[in-house]
Motif scaffolding. Structure first.
Motif, short mmCIF file in Angstrom:
data_model
loop_
_atom_site.label_atom_id
_atom_site.label_comp_id
_atom_site.label_asym_id
_atom_site.label_seq_id
_atom_site.Cartn_x
_atom_site.Cartn_y
_atom_site.Cartn_z
N ALA A 296 0.82 -1.22 0.00
CA ALA A 296 0.00 0.00 0.00
C ALA A 296 0.86 1.26 0.00
O ALA A 296 0.48 2.27 -0.61
CB ALA A 296 -0.93 0.01 1.21
N ALA A 297 2.01 1.23 0.68
CA ALA A 297 2.84 2.42 0.75
C ALA A 297 3.32 2.84 -0.63
O ALA A 297 3.42 4.04 -0.94
CB ALA A 297 4.03 2.17 1.68
N LYS A 298 3.62 1.87 -1.49
CA LYS A 298 4.07 2.19 -2.84
C LYS A 298 2.97 2.94 -3.61
O LYS A 298 3.21 3.96 -4.25
CB LYS A 298 4.46 0.91 -3.57
CG LYS A 298 5.00 1.15 -4.98
CD LYS A 298 5.24 -0.18 -5.69
CE LYS A 298 6.26 -1.02 -4.94
NZ LYS A 298 6.58 -2.28 -5.65
N GLU A 299 1.74 2.41 -3.52
CA GLU A 299 0.63 3.07 -4.21
C GLU A 299 0.33 4.43 -3.59
O GLU A 299 0.01 5.38 -4.28
CB GLU A 299 -0.61 2.18 -4.17
CG GLU A 299 -1.78 2.72 -4.97
CD GLU A 299 -2.97 1.78 -4.98
OE1 GLU A 299 -3.99 2.13 -5.62
OE2 GLU A 299 -2.90 0.69 -4.35
N TYR A 300 0.46 4.51 -2.28
CA TYR A 300 0.21 5.78 -1.59
C TYR A 300 1.18 6.86 -2.08
O TYR A 300 0.78 7.99 -2.38
CB TYR A 300 0.35 5.59 -0.08
CG TYR A 300 0.24 6.87 0.72
CD1 TYR A 300 -0.99 7.32 1.16
CD2 TYR A 300 1.37 7.62 1.02
CE1 TYR A 300 -1.11 8.49 1.89
CE2 TYR A 300 1.27 8.80 1.73
CZ TYR A 300 0.03 9.23 2.18
OH TYR A 300 -0.07 10.40 2.87
N MET A 301 2.45 6.53 -2.16
CA MET A 301 3.43 7.51 -2.59
C MET A 301 3.23 7.91 -4.05
O MET A 301 3.44 9.08 -4.43
CB MET A 301 4.85 6.96 -2.40
CG MET A 301 5.23 6.74 -0.94
SD MET A 301 5.08 8.24 0.06
CE MET A 301 6.32 9.27 -0.71
#
Length: 921
Positions: free
Chosen positions: A526-531
């Motif tokens: 999720a962090a990758k998509e968030y960034m």
């Protein structure tokens, strides 16, 4: 109606037809109604018994329609009754009076006039006394009821009915009213000569007598003997009168106390009668406090009477009708009174544009088991307000409560199919339909199908996509179903970003919901998509991949990327050369496509095909200051030395001011374009000089200079005024003659040479700024449209657009009548700086609508020009904008407030409107 004859002469008949047509076209215009009534009254030199049947019938019809529209105007009921008396006699006038007191039951003036009319035309004292008693029930408790009580006492004095007079005074001394002391003095004087039986009830008289007799006889010392003196009847009566007088003084003290408590509120009531104009907020606050006071006092009769008084003055305010109905519903056994309150509010007074009171009426009838009537009330609202979302949802919920889920769905389907329902209302109704399936039926799949099957119809509906995303976000999940639900949520979010036509700021807000979901419920990736999303929605334009794809005509990022490389970091806007020649702003279409308000930029044409910003300016947060204005792409042309009059577009000089106007300016616009909507006289050298003006006191003033009108080398003056020099023009009454006397300037057409910008520049909407000269009282660069005194000031055109909103709101209000025009003029006159001058006076009686509006607009322009001289930093501008927002808010122009907020959001980002919070006036 065209063949209908109103009677009178041909001229009178034609005038009445014209006025009647105006009333039919705008039935809510009180001014039009007044003109029609006055014209009808003056038919044949004034109506009487010998007037023609056509004139009498037409006048009656006009009065009937007028008073059906405005039944609370007691003065017109009195005039109508007098008219009927002169035409048809006593019985006809009495019928009008009865209709009047039935329409406005608590009018002291109307009841007093009615009673006076009855006294003069009737010889039956019992009938007259009965009418007075009816009046006392209706208006006797009014704080200003003394004219009525005086008339009642005068009637009894004519009959020498002293017992009746004393009985009336005995009632009045208990009522808190304006002249209570005068009535008490008379009452106390009469009490000394009236029989004891009339002074107090029998039980109280008996009590006083018993107390006196219980005190025992008085004793007298005679030498060494003490003699008891028995009290005679006269002694007892004297003692009783003393006690009764003390008792009356206690009544006076209580009345005085109650009057004093109410005087706090009564003294603030500035308009105790009905009028179509709005009340200021101070008056509304006073009525709220007054009602609070009476409710706490707990007297039902006095509280009800105050509510009825309030609802004459505040008849168009639904908040007081709703408050009255809710208070009455709290009283036991008052259901019919509550129904009466709702019916009067819904059928007579509260405008249909405020349906809240009608919806409350429907709920009340539903509570009373009259379901079909409740539905009919909803339908009646929708006849006048088709597509009103709140009413449709309320009707659907009513149908569900009494007919089940399918009945509610049928309501939604029927309303969605109606052609009168606009696309945005349909989108909201589809979302409510899906919500009903989800929350009531518990069928998530059916609700999702409703969203999915209809999403292609409502790509630009904010309500639809917000509800769709929140619907998916709020679904309960488990570790087994989270992955499936994530795909659904992601799909909705992708559709919002790639397929919807929502404004970028709305897409950004909805993306933030999705980003929060990723952090709270996302997987390890999720962090990758968030960034990635954070870069897309919060990063600079150059890294916003999806935004660049939507900006390209073919939907490819590469297309936009090529434009970025060519156009200084921004994809630019394609421009129609024909539109440029017409002086249209090439950015309008671009900002409309982006769903934003236009923010003027420093764009210049390149190759005649593309206009671009030199830098992209992201929205500001509340803690940031506006960035410096970008550098201009081109260096401004040097001014030609051809003459003193300079063209603002090309900086070329001319020897005659008129030459700048025609033919040069049109040619210059065709050649160079006019992206900033400059007028031909935008340069200070071409400004129309007003006689006797000092710095900043009008548009186009130059610091430290006082002008008489400008003359060129031709003795006749400016070329564009040559044709006017030999003609005598009428001087408008609202331009004070001192303007001309002080300067010797007498022969110019004021409308042309003082306020030429009114007819030169169109500015009837926020996208058409005020004349550019109004923005040039600060140092001004015509090529960049910014003030040069500070890099952090709002652009001049933006300030002009902001100022245009309250000016146009006041202009519209000034068109409603002479009183409103003067109120608007005084509003701006109060804001005129001490160091500024304005020779624009208030509009006089008889001014035309155009003249009233011009007087207000010209005064507002003078105020704006004067205020601009004091602008040195952003805080000064924001303070001005805060004042303008308060003006627009006070006029009830919600659309104008939204326009101000939209311009601030465009200039400063989402927190733009909050920057005014520190400048509330």
């Amino acid at each position: 109606m065209a063949d209908y004859s109103f009677g009178g002469t041909e001229e009178e008949n034609a005038e009445l037809k014209k006025l009647n047509t105006e009333v039919l076209e705008d039935p809510d215009s009180f001014e039009n109604w007044e003109k029609l009534v006055r014209a009808a009254e003056s038919l044949e030199g004034g109506l009487n018994r010998n007037s023609s049947p056509q004139s009498i019938g037409a006048t009656r019809d006009i009065y009937d329609r007028f008073l059906a529209k405005f039944p609370l105007l007691f003065g017109y009921w009195k005039k109508y009754a007098d008219l009927e008396f002169s035409i048809a006699g006593t019985e006809a006038a009495e019928l009008v009076y009865e209709r009047g007191v039935a329409s406005i039951t608590n009018s002291v003036d109307l009841w007093t006039n009615y009673c006076a009319f009855k006294v003069e035309t009737s010889h039956d004292s019992d009938v007259i006394r009965e009418l007075f008693e009816r009046s006392a029930v209706c208006v006797g408790l009014d704080f200003l009821a003394h004219p009525f009580w005086d008339k009642y006492l005068e009637f009894e004095e004519r009959l020498e009915a002293h017992d009746k007079i004393f009985a009336i005074l005995d009632r009045v001394v208990h009522i808190p009213m304006h002249q209570y002391a005068r009535y008490f003095e008379r009452y106390r004087h009469l009490a000394q000569i009236r029989p004891l039986q009339e002074l107090l009830p029998a039980d109280m008289l008996a009590q006083f007598r018993t107390e006196i007799e219980a005190e025992g006889p008085a004793t007298v010392q005679a030498g060494s003997q003490v003699i008891k003196a028995e009290r005679g009847e006269l002694e007892i009566e004297r003692e009783m009168r003393t006690r009764i007088d003390n008792f009356h003084l206690e009544i006076f003290s209580r009345t005085q106390t109650e009057t004093t408590k109410r005087w706090t509120y009564e003294s603030e009531v500035k308009r105790p009668y009905f009028h179509v104009t709005e009340l200021d907020e101070g008056q509304l606050v006073n009525w709220r406090k007054y009602l609070d006071f009476e409710e706490i006092e707990g007297d039902y009769v006095r509280t009800q009477f105050l509510y009825e008084r309030c609802l004459v003055t505040c008849a168009y305010y639904d908040e007081f009708w709703l408050r009255y109905a809710r208070w009455m519903l709290h009283q036991p056994g008052k259901e019919e009174e509550v129904r009466n309150v709702y019916q009067r509010a819904s059928m007579l007074y509260v405008p249909i544009s405020r349906p809240a009171v009608r919806l409350q009426y429907a709920y009340f009838e539903e509570m009373s088991d009259r379901v079909e009537l409740a539905k009919d009330i909803h339908q009646a609202i929708l006849v006048n307000l088709p597509g009103h979302i709140e009413t449709i949802i309320s009707l659907a919920n009513t149908s569900r409560r009494h007919g089940g889920l399918e009945a509610a769905i049928e309501v939604y389907k029927a309303q969605i199919d109606l052609p009168q329902c606009d696309i945005y209302a349909k989108a909201a109704l589809v979302a409510e339909w899906a919500r009903l399936l989800w929350k009531v039926k518990g069928s998530v799949d059916e609700a999702r199908q409703v969203f999915q099957k209809n999403q292609h119809w409502y790509l630009d509906s904010r309500a639809f996509w917000i509800n769709f995303l929140l619907f998916e976000l709020e679904q309960p999940t488990s570790s087994e179903t989270e992955a499936t639900q994530y795909k659904r949520i992601k799909q909705v979010h992708d559709d919002i970003r790639r397929k919807s036509h929502l404004p970028p700021l709305t897409v950004k807000d909805l993306t933030h919901y999705y980003m929060v979901y990723l952090l709270e419920r996302g997987t390890k990736d999720a962090a990758k998509e968030y960034m990635m999303l954070d870069r897309e929605v919060n990063g600079p334009y150059s890294v916003q991949t999806v935004a660049k794809m939507k900006a390209a005509e073919d939907g490819r990022e590469a297309t936009t990327q090529r434009r970025l490389m060519m156009e200084n970091g921004h994809p630019g806007v394609e421009v129609d050369e024909a539109a440029i020649r017409r002086g249209e702003n090439p950015y309008t279409k671009y900002y409309q496509q982006q769903g934003e308000q236009q923010l003027p930029s420093d764009a210049q044409s390149i190759g005649g095909k593309m206009l671009s910003h030199s830098n992209h300016e992201p929205h500001l947060n509340k803690n940031s200051m506006p960035p410096p204005k970008p550098k201009k792409l081109k260096r401004a042309r040097k001014r030609d030395s051809g003459g003193p009059y300079i063209c603002a577009l090309c900086n070329k000089g001319f020897t005659r001011r008129a030459t700048v106007k025609e033919p040069h300016f049109a040619t210059c616009v065709a050649k160079h374009g006019n992206p900033h909507h400059l007028a031909w006289d935008a340069h200070e050298s071409c400004w129309a000089k007003r006689p006797g003006r000092k710095v900043g006191s009008s548009a186009g003033a130059v610091p430290g200079v006082e002008w008489n009108y400008l003359e060129d080398e031709n003795e006749g003056g400016d070329g564009d005024w040559d044709n006017d020099l030999d003609e005598e023009h009428h001087q408008p009454d609202f331009i004070h003659s001192a303007t001309y006397q002080e300067t010797g300037y007498k022969d110019k057409d004021v409308e042309e040479n003082i306020h030429e910008m009114v007819k030169t520049v169109g500015w009837n909407s926020v996208n058409n700024p005020l004349p550019p000269t109004l923005g040039q009282c600060l140092p001004y660069n015509s090529s960049s449209t910014t003030y040069s005194s500070s890099p952090h000031l709002l652009p001049a055109i933006v300030m002009n657009q902001l100022a245009n909103i309250p000016i146009m709101a006041c202009r519209t209000r000034a068109g409603e009548g002479i009183l409103e025009a003067r109120r608007m003029w005084e509003l701006w006159n109060d804001m005129l700086p001490d160091d500024a001058l304005s020779y624009v006076g208030p509009p006089p009686d008889g001014s035309s609508e155009k003249a009233r509006q011009q007087a207000v607009v010209w005064m507002a322009q003078d105020v704006y020009a004067g205020l601009l001289r004091h602008v040195h930093e952003l805080a000064d501008q924001l303070k001005m904008v805060a004042v303008w927002r308060d003006i627009v808010t006070g006029l009830g122009d919600t659309a104008g407030v939204e326009k101000i907020h939209d311009l601030l959001i465009t200039a400063f980002g989402e927190n733009g409107p909050f920057m005014l919070n520190g400048f509330d006036i």
